[in-house]
Design a protein around this motif. Structure first.
Motif, PDB file in Angstrom:
ATOM      1  N   VAL A 287       0.846  -1.200   0.000  1.00 42.53           N
ATOM      2  CA  VAL A 287       0.000   0.000   0.000  1.00 42.53           C
ATOM      3  C   VAL A 287       0.879   1.247   0.000  1.00 42.53           C
ATOM      4  O   VAL A 287       0.576   2.225  -0.679  1.00 42.53           O
TER       5      VAL A 287
ATOM      6  N   THR B 266      -8.199   3.913  -7.908  1.00 46.92           N
ATOM      7  CA  THR B 266      -8.635   3.494  -6.572  1.00 46.92           C
ATOM      8  C   THR B 266      -9.109   2.049  -6.556  1.00 46.92           C
ATOM      9  O   THR B 266      -9.112   1.402  -5.514  1.00 46.92           O
TER      10      THR B 266
ATOM     11  N   ILE C 249      -7.213  -0.732  -4.680  1.00 48.73           N
ATOM     12  CA  ILE C 249      -7.303  -0.626  -3.221  1.00 48.73           C
ATOM     13  C   ILE C 249      -8.662  -1.107  -2.733  1.00 48.73           C
ATOM     14  O   ILE C 249      -8.765  -1.867  -1.774  1.00 48.73           O
TER      15      ILE C 249
ATOM     16  N   TYR D  12      -9.494  -4.146  -0.247  1.00 43.08           N
ATOM     17  CA  TYR D  12      -9.759  -3.563   1.072  1.00 43.08           C
ATOM     18  C   TYR D  12     -10.363  -4.532   2.098  1.00 43.08           C
ATOM     19  O   TYR D  12      -9.855  -4.640   3.207  1.00 43.08           O
TER      20      TYR D  12
ATOM     21  N   ILE E 132      -7.552  -6.688   3.216  1.00 44.00           N
ATOM     22  CA  ILE E 132      -6.443  -6.073   3.954  1.00 44.00           C
ATOM     23  C   ILE E 132      -6.879  -5.545   5.305  1.00 44.00           C
ATOM     24  O   ILE E 132      -6.102  -5.523   6.238  1.00 44.00           O
ATOM     25  N   GLN E 133      -8.131  -5.161   5.434  1.00 41.26           N
ATOM     26  CA  GLN E 133      -8.580  -4.530   6.672  1.00 41.26           C
ATOM     27  C   GLN E 133      -8.240  -5.388   7.878  1.00 41.26           C
ATOM     28  O   GLN E 133      -7.662  -4.918   8.848  1.00 41.26           O
TER      29      GLN E 133
ATOM     30  N   PHE F 291      -4.492  -5.512   8.490  1.00 36.91           N
ATOM     31  CA  PHE F 291      -3.931  -4.215   8.863  1.00 36.91           C
ATOM     32  C   PHE F 291      -4.180  -3.900  10.316  1.00 36.91           C
ATOM     33  O   PHE F 291      -3.323  -3.368  11.000  1.00 36.91           O
TER      34      PHE F 291
END
Lengths: 292, 311
Positions: free
Chosen positions: A205, A267, A270, A274, A277-278, A281
């Motif tokens: 990212v 975008t 991502i 998302y 990855i959330q 992360f």
């Protein structure tokens, strides 16, 4: 056991839900406005009719972006930097963290101090630029990869995790005659899969989103990564880029509609990853904060 | 000769240990070399702030000039403007953007519906993953006088449209708002973790003693997150002069220099574009020294007030 709520509490709970819902709306509306603008007709945009729903729905902005060669060249440079950059980041992080996680390694504290020192006293922008220039990395894709090959912060996260692996596993492997390199790749890394995912995503990212490194080290148009291309398009409203896109299109297009379509395409990667990855992360952010 | 003998003698434990683990040491080489080239050399290379940097002579052979470039920078007519802008934006960030994630975490913590809580978190974390260029694009679109949503609303209420990005008066508000928009959710994670770390038995005991939610919040929740708040506040103060170059630079234009040009953006323009290497390195060193001193001061203040510090 449900304790009955007082009137004051009920009011607070309701207000709380409303405040948080409003916060979510504030995040969503700008994004919806951009999506709607990118899908609306030039006429609707000029007359400021577009709020959060497309007016005269059409794909012409996206068609123009899809046909734009400069955009795709920047896109592929970004993909290259993300893939190669993240790979180098991970190798550097893993192979620096692994030896330092061994309690029996002599001199490891000195090396740790050597690393942490650079986190407290970091060099100003210009001397780094001069080093990158002297090495001859200016205007090469490597300028976006090698000067940021290792994050000391991520290294410390990885180190903390490697330390928690039981040493007996490595002892047993050593008895079986396994070399250190294979131990890293076949024991340490697979056992640390969640943290590897997290760090890999942190790096990826970072590479995808960063434009400061490119702004410093890249001046040739054909080497500009996506974020720098977008920067020129958005902040400088680069008329050359805009005309180039519009020239390839048959219909009359609005510059802002084009800008927004380009932003949306940039975008998409991502947004696609998302949900995935959330989860990782949040884990990483927590480990990071404990480390701080 | 003596040394060589010593090295080969079996009684020399350090060397034996190094040789035994030579592969482990070899693994460290790329990392050590990387840090040396890209952190230590530029750190020592900062001496060009005290030299007349000459491209042909390089960092080490250029002539010493003492504090010439520091004087030049401090006497630069816009010096006060640069410093003031940097401090003002930093101050507003500390006042407005720093508490936002704390308040958010506290509100999320009071939610009873877990599904709603998760949805709110999912939505509010998303902007963290968008780049500053993309958020800049959203901002330009939203605030555009021709097509933007905000000006549509302003016009709907019968007011004059505002060129937000061309007005120095709005610059700092835009920076603070966009910063909160991007990072509020993400930065709340740390505080949520601190809240989750508070022992539930404390709340149970308080309930038995008859403390309502407000009392519990005041006497358990607040003291529970205070250490995390102090730690992050200290780090923020240590970075008072680092505002996030990517964010400021995307919104900045010559019209808004009056309120938005900060040390970092000026360094980039004068250093990289104009080639004033020595002077901008002096700015970098100035920033580093001020940041370090602020951190020391804040740490001392925090220690005497709350008994906690970073070091």
């Amino acid at each position: 056991m449900q304790i009955r709520r007082s009137l004051g509490e009920k009011i607070f709970d309701a207000a709380n839900v409303i405040i948080l819902a409003l916060a979510c709306v504030t995040v969503i509306i700008p994004i919806l406005h951009v999506i709607a603008s990118s899908l609306s007709s030039t006429n609707a945009l000029i007359h400021a009719k577009v709020s959060i729903w497309p007016v005269d729905f059409n794909w012409s902005n996206y068609e123009a972006v899809m046909k734009n060669k400069t955009f795709w060249r920047s896109f592929s440079i970004s993909i290259f930097v993300v893939v190669v950059g993240t790979l180098i980041n991970m190798l550097m992080t893993i192979f620096t963290a692994y030896p330092l996680s061994k309690s029996y390694l002599r001199g490891k504290n000195a090396i740790l101090i050597y690393i942490v020192f650079t986190m407290i006293f970091y060099p100003p922008m210009i001397p780094v630029y001069l080093v990158v220039k002297d090495i001859g990395l200016i205007n090469t894709v490597w300028a976006m990869i090698i000067p940021v090959a290792l994050s000391q912060f991520n290294l410390l996260i990885c180190l903390t995790f490697f330390r928690s692996l039981p040493e007996e596993l490595f002892e047993a492997a050593r008895v079986d005659g396994m070399g250190e390199m294979r131990m890293v790749m076949q024991i340490a890394v697979p056992l640390s899969k969640p943290i590897m995912m997290t760090l890999g995503l942190f790096y990826a990212v970072f590479h995808w989103n960063s434009y400061a490194t490119a702004l410093l080290y890249i001046t040739k148009t054909h080497l500009k990564p996506l974020q720098l291309y977008l920067y020129n398009l958005v902040a400088k409203s680069d008329m050359n880029d805009m005309l180039a896109i519009a020239a390839e299109s048959t219909t009359q297009l609005n510059p802002q509609g084009l800008q927004m379509a380009t932003i949306m395409v940039a975008t998409v990667p991502i947004v696609i990853i998302y949900p995935f990855i959330q989860k990782h992360f949040i884990k990483g952010a927590l480990i990071g904060s404990v480390k701080e | 000769m003596e040394q060589i003998d010593k090295k080969h003698s079996p009684g020399f434990p350090l060397l034996k240990s190094v040789l035994k683990h030579r592969i482990l040491y070899a693994m460290l080489i790329p990392g050590i070399v990387y840090l040396f080239i890209f952190k230590y050399i530029p750190l020592f290379g900062s001496v060009i702030a005290f030299k007349d940097y000459n491209i042909y002579k390089g960092i080490w052979a250029s002539d010493w000039v003492g504090f010439k470039y520091f004087y030049q920078f401090f006497n630069y007519p816009q010096f006060t403007r640069l410093l003031w802008n940097t401090l003002a934006i930093s101050f507003y960030q500390t006042i407005f953007a720093f508490p936002a994630p704390i308040i958010l975490a506290l509100l999320l913590n009071e939610l009873r519906n877990a599904a709603f809580k998760r949805s709110v978190q999912t939505i509010l974390y998303l902007p963290h993953f968008l780049s500053w260029v993309i958020i800049g694009g959203l901002g330009y679109m939203l605030m555009s006088p021709q097509v933007g949503l905000i000006n549509q609303w302003i016009a709907a209420f019968g007011f004059e449209k505002i060129h937000f990005l061309q007005e120095p008066g709005y610059f700092r508000s835009i920076i603070i708002t966009s910063g909160i928009w991007k990072e509020m959710g993400w930065n709340a994670i740390i505080f949520l973790a601190a809240l989750a770390g508070i022992s539930p038995s404390l709340y149970e005991a308080a309930k038995i003693d008859g403390a309502g939610r407000w009392k519990q919040f005041l006497h358990i929740t607040m003291p529970g997150i205070l250490p995390a708040v102090m730690l992050l506040l200290l780090l923020k103060i240590g970075h008072t002069l680092d505002l996030g170059f990517e964010q400021i630079y995307i919104f900045l234009n010559p019209i808004t220099y009056a309120t938005g040009d900060v040390l970092d953006t000026y360094s980039y323009r004068e250093g990289i574009i104009q080639g004033k290497y020595s002077m901008t390195t002096a700015i970098g060193l100035f920033k580093a020294v001020v940041g370090f001193l602020l951190l020391l001061m804040a740490n001392r203040a925090s220690k005497s007030l709350t008994g906690q510090g970073i070091f």
